[in-house]
Design an enzyme around this catalytic site. Sequence first.
Site, mmCIF file in Angstrom:
data_model
loop_
_atom_site.group_PDB
_atom_site.id
_atom_site.type_symbol
_atom_site.label_atom_id
_atom_site.label_comp_id
_atom_site.label_asym_id
_atom_site.label_seq_id
_atom_site.Cartn_x
_atom_site.Cartn_y
_atom_site.Cartn_z
ATOM 1 C CB CYS A 52 -0.870 0.008 1.353
ATOM 2 S SG CYS A 52 -1.457 1.467 1.743
ATOM 3 C CB CYS A 55 0.850 1.173 4.293
ATOM 4 S SG CYS A 55 -0.888 0.793 4.189
ATOM 5 C CB CYS A 173 -0.433 19.056 -2.159
ATOM 6 S SG CYS A 173 0.335 17.558 -3.107
ATOM 7 C CB CYS A 176 2.784 18.597 -0.717
ATOM 8 S SG CYS A 176 2.592 18.788 -2.302
#
Length: 368
Positions: A52, A55, A173, A176
């Site tokens: 993931c 993750c 974002c 970001c």
Amino acid sequence: MLGKNILFGAIATVLSFAATVAADSVLALTPADFDKTIGSTPALVEFYAPWCGHCKSLAPIYEELGQAFTGKDDKVLIAKVDADAHRELGSRYGIQGFPTLKWFPKGVDGEPEDYSGGRDLDSLSAFVTKKSGVKSSTVKVISAVTVLTDSSFESEVLKSGKSALVEFYAPWCGHCKNLAPTYEKVAQDYVNDKNTVIIANVDATVDKAVAEKYGVTGYPTIKFFAADGTVEDYNGGRSEQDFLDFINKKTGTERIVGGSLSPLAGRIAELDELAEKFAKTNSDSDKKSISTKAIELAATLTQASAKYYARFFEKALATPTYAATEAARLAKIIKNKSVNRARLDEFSIRLNIISVFNTVAPSTKDEL
């Protein structure tokens, strides 16, 4: 033989020290120990899958969270479950997406509480403290990322004579935000190389002129500005190692994850070759001849580390056990966490070089 053993031990110690990252502070749970552990102590548990992406982005922050509560395991636990490998646990708690974080109070009966707050360290720490009453040991780190603006970009990047990796970001974002902790680690890794390269960012929603100049249309956009004036997009991976591999290749630096220097830092191939010959010969006259040649060569080179070779040739010629004892001494100094970063680099380079005198260091020849 004793000297060789001392040196091998010293090299192994320092390389282990340089390559070691913080021990895993997050408790990994499986079906075998989940029920024995959860309930006895309040716990925040992350259900994740190794593949993931979100993750992976959370992993360094969650590890920092674990470190912030290290030593308080009797009062609160920071834990994780690989719900892809242990699907029975994921199914029991209705896990349908990754990562899912749940709070398990002490003596929990029934459903635990979903965590739906921010995934930054401050938000997670505040949540755990609120729920458990345990204060974290989070230490605020002064950012090593250089903040650029429309007015400073030209002087700090274009006319600096240095290379720069620049992230153009937007505060809202999500990608970001996920990148931020890794990008900070990269900047910390290069704090001693600011005369060569800077790790910087630009808030493209505020400093729009420079973002528009370089065609930034999405966030984050990362560009590499070489010291020679060329500019290229960074399209590599976004792990700390990925960034280091790219920057080292572009700038000639030798950083490894965590900010230490690699075993090749400071090494000079021509002098390495002479050091290896010096170490292998048993002839005193040959050693003297090689030493003289090496010292003369070192005097003609511009690399700062050449002076260490010259010094080591002199010392090793006078004292046969010098290389082994000096390596052990340097390794001990490097392990001392009170040594500042600049001095640590110096000692690491010296250890890299002295190790060649026993021909146990990795070769630089393939690098040329």
